[in-house]
Design a protein around this motif. Structure first.
Motif, PDB file in Angstrom:
ATOM      1  N   GLY A  21       0.813  -1.220   0.000  1.00  0.00           N
ATOM      2  CA  GLY A  21       0.000   0.000   0.000  1.00  0.00           C
ATOM      3  C   GLY A  21       0.839   1.260   0.000  1.00  0.00           C
ATOM      4  N   GLY A  22       2.153   1.131  -0.238  1.00  0.00           N
ATOM      5  CA  GLY A  22       3.071   2.266  -0.156  1.00  0.00           C
ATOM      6  C   GLY A  22       3.369   2.933  -1.480  1.00  0.00           C
ATOM      7  N   GLY A  23       2.386   3.045  -2.361  1.00  0.00           N
ATOM      8  CA  GLY A  23       2.616   3.722  -3.646  1.00  0.00           C
ATOM      9  C   GLY A  23       3.650   2.990  -4.474  1.00  0.00           C
ATOM     10  N   GLU A  24       4.690   3.707  -4.904  1.00  0.00           N
ATOM     11  CA  GLU A  24       5.697   3.073  -5.752  1.00  0.00           C
ATOM     12  C   GLU A  24       6.508   2.019  -4.998  1.00  0.00           C
ATOM     13  OE1 GLU A  24       9.457   6.217  -5.447  1.00  0.00           O
ATOM     14  OE2 GLU A  24       8.580   5.774  -7.378  1.00  0.00           O
ATOM     15  N   ALA A  25       6.462   2.030  -3.656  1.00  0.00           N
ATOM     16  CA  ALA A  25       7.185   1.046  -2.847  1.00  0.00           C
ATOM     17  C   ALA A  25       6.338  -0.193  -2.536  1.00  0.00           C
ATOM     18  CB  ALA A  25       7.669   1.683  -1.548  1.00  0.00           C
ATOM     19  N   ASP A  26       5.129  -0.255  -3.071  1.00  0.00           N
ATOM     20  CA  ASP A  26       4.268  -1.421  -2.907  1.00  0.00           C
ATOM     21  C   ASP A  26       4.852  -2.587  -3.712  1.00  0.00           C
ATOM     22  OD1 ASP A  26       1.359  -2.489  -2.242  1.00  0.00           O
ATOM     23  OD2 ASP A  26       1.813  -3.022  -4.324  1.00  0.00           O
ATOM     24  N   PRO A  27       4.889  -3.791  -3.149  1.00  0.00           N
ATOM     25  CA  PRO A  27       5.474  -4.926  -3.878  1.00  0.00           C
ATOM     26  C   PRO A  27       4.869  -5.144  -5.267  1.00  0.00           C
ATOM     27  CG  PRO A  27       5.014  -5.549  -1.613  1.00  0.00           C
ATOM     28  CD  PRO A  27       4.429  -4.181  -1.810  1.00  0.00           C
ATOM     29  N   ALA A  29       3.545  -2.819  -7.206  1.00  0.00           N
ATOM     30  CA  ALA A  29       4.008  -1.725  -8.059  1.00  0.00           C
ATOM     31  C   ALA A  29       5.445  -1.973  -8.513  1.00  0.00           C
ATOM     32  CB  ALA A  29       3.896  -0.385  -7.328  1.00  0.00           C
ATOM     33  N   ILE A  30       6.275  -2.490  -7.604  1.00  0.00           N
ATOM     34  CA  ILE A  30       7.664  -2.806  -7.956  1.00  0.00           C
ATOM     35  C   ILE A  30       7.684  -3.906  -9.014  1.00  0.00           C
ATOM     36  CG2 ILE A  30       9.829  -3.780  -7.099  1.00  0.00           C
ATOM     37  CD1 ILE A  30       9.154  -2.339  -4.393  1.00  0.00           C
ATOM     38  N   GLY A  31       6.893  -4.939  -8.809  1.00  0.00           N
ATOM     39  CA  GLY A  31       6.807  -6.023  -9.787  1.00  0.00           C
ATOM     40  C   GLY A  31       6.345  -5.523 -11.147  1.00  0.00           C
ATOM     41  N   ALA A  32       5.395  -4.597 -11.143  1.00  0.00           N
ATOM     42  CA  ALA A  32       4.893  -4.031 -12.399  1.00  0.00           C
ATOM     43  C   ALA A  32       5.995  -3.267 -13.141  1.00  0.00           C
ATOM     44  CB  ALA A  32       3.702  -3.121 -12.134  1.00  0.00           C
ATOM     45  N   ARG A  33       6.865  -2.595 -12.399  1.00  0.00           N
ATOM     46  CA  ARG A  33       7.968  -1.868 -13.042  1.00  0.00           C
ATOM     47  C   ARG A  33       8.958  -2.846 -13.666  1.00  0.00           C
ATOM     48  NH1 ARG A  33       8.949   3.484  -9.681  1.00  0.00           N
ATOM     49  NH2 ARG A  33      10.691   3.813 -11.072  1.00  0.00           N
ATOM     50  N   TYR A  34       9.274  -3.917 -12.945  1.00  0.00           N
ATOM     51  CA  TYR A  34      10.143  -4.947 -13.529  1.00  0.00           C
ATOM     52  C   TYR A  34       9.518  -5.498 -14.815  1.00  0.00           C
ATOM     53  CZ  TYR A  34      13.510  -5.835  -9.723  1.00  0.00           C
ATOM     54  OH  TYR A  34      14.520  -5.758  -8.810  1.00  0.00           O
ATOM     55  N   TYR A  35       8.239  -5.832 -14.749  1.00  0.00           N
ATOM     56  CA  TYR A  35       7.568  -6.430 -15.891  1.00  0.00           C
ATOM     57  C   TYR A  35       7.496  -5.457 -17.065  1.00  0.00           C
ATOM     58  CZ  TYR A  35       4.356  -9.357 -18.516  1.00  0.00           C
ATOM     59  OH  TYR A  35       3.787 -10.134 -19.490  1.00  0.00           O
ATOM     60  N   SER A  36       7.259  -4.186 -16.766  1.00  0.00           N
ATOM     61  CA  SER A  36       7.227  -3.169 -17.812  1.00  0.00           C
ATOM     62  C   SER A  36       8.577  -3.064 -18.520  1.00  0.00           C
ATOM     63  CB  SER A  36       6.838  -1.815 -17.214  1.00  0.00           C
ATOM     64  OG  SER A  36       6.914  -0.798 -18.183  1.00  0.00           O
ATOM     65  N   MET A  37       9.662  -3.113 -17.736  1.00  0.00           N
ATOM     66  CA  MET A  37      11.003  -3.082 -18.345  1.00  0.00           C
ATOM     67  C   MET A  37      11.208  -4.294 -19.243  1.00  0.00           C
ATOM     68  SD  MET A  37      13.586  -1.733 -15.363  1.00  0.00           S
ATOM     69  CE  MET A  37      15.037  -1.846 -16.397  1.00  0.00           C
ATOM     70  N   TYR A  38      10.746  -5.435 -18.787  1.00  0.00           N
ATOM     71  CA  TYR A  38      10.871  -6.665 -19.565  1.00  0.00           C
ATOM     72  C   TYR A  38      10.086  -6.568 -20.881  1.00  0.00           C
ATOM     73  CZ  TYR A  38       9.503 -11.342 -21.058  1.00  0.00           C
ATOM     74  OH  TYR A  38       9.227 -12.447 -21.810  1.00  0.00           O
ATOM     75  N   GLN A  39       8.864  -6.068 -20.793  1.00  0.00           N
ATOM     76  CA  GLN A  39       8.009  -5.988 -21.978  1.00  0.00           C
ATOM     77  C   GLN A  39       8.491  -4.950 -22.975  1.00  0.00           C
ATOM     78  OE1 GLN A  39       4.104  -5.354 -20.158  1.00  0.00           O
ATOM     79  NE2 GLN A  39       3.475  -7.230 -21.191  1.00  0.00           N
ATOM     80  N   GLN A  40       8.805  -3.754 -22.495  1.00  0.00           N
ATOM     81  CA  GLN A  40       9.109  -2.641 -23.390  1.00  0.00           C
ATOM     82  C   GLN A  40      10.564  -2.616 -23.852  1.00  0.00           C
ATOM     83  OE1 GLN A  40       7.639   0.967 -21.626  1.00  0.00           O
ATOM     84  NE2 GLN A  40       5.655   0.057 -21.239  1.00  0.00           N
ATOM     85  N   ARG A  41      11.470  -3.043 -22.984  1.00  0.00           N
ATOM     86  CA  ARG A  41      12.900  -3.094 -23.306  1.00  0.00           C
ATOM     87  C   ARG A  41      13.424  -1.775 -23.858  1.00  0.00           C
ATOM     88  NH1 ARG A  41      14.492  -9.080 -24.574  1.00  0.00           N
ATOM     89  NH2 ARG A  41      12.834 -10.125 -23.465  1.00  0.00           N
ATOM     90  N   ASN A  42      12.916  -0.673 -23.324  1.00  0.00           N
ATOM     91  CA  ASN A  42      13.318   0.643 -23.809  1.00  0.00           C
ATOM     92  C   ASN A  42      14.140   1.432 -22.789  1.00  0.00           C
ATOM     93  OD1 ASN A  42      11.299   1.179 -22.001  1.00  0.00           O
ATOM     94  ND2 ASN A  42      10.146   2.546 -23.328  1.00  0.00           N
TER      95      ASN A  42
END
Length: 70
Positions: A21-27, A29-42
């Motif tokens: 529940g900590g915004g960008e520090a929510d587990p 949300a962190i997982g979503a950022r990893y996954y976004s990097m994986y998907q977009q590779r930009n």
């Protein structure tokens, strides 16, 4: 630049406590950022939290979570 083998290397620096529940520090949300990097590779780097504040905390506490000398 894409690599012909499909390899993408990146880093996610977490300069914050991980808090549900900590915004960008929510587990999630962190997982979503990893996954976004994986998907977009930009991009190759993501920083979560305030890196300068985290460095200051580590310096003050000697890296042990308690003020230095305590």
């Amino acid at each position: 630049m894409p690599v012909s083998q499909g390899i993408h290397v990146g880093t996610v620096t977490i300069a914050s406590g991980i808090t549900p529940g900590g915004g960008e520090a929510d587990p999630d949300a962190i997982g979503a950022r990893y996954y976004s990097m994986y998907q977009q590779r930009n991009r190759i780097e993501e920083v979560i939290g305030d890196l300068d504040a985290f460095r200051s905390l580590v310096t003050r506490t000697g890296g042990h979570g308690n003020p230095a000398g305590v």
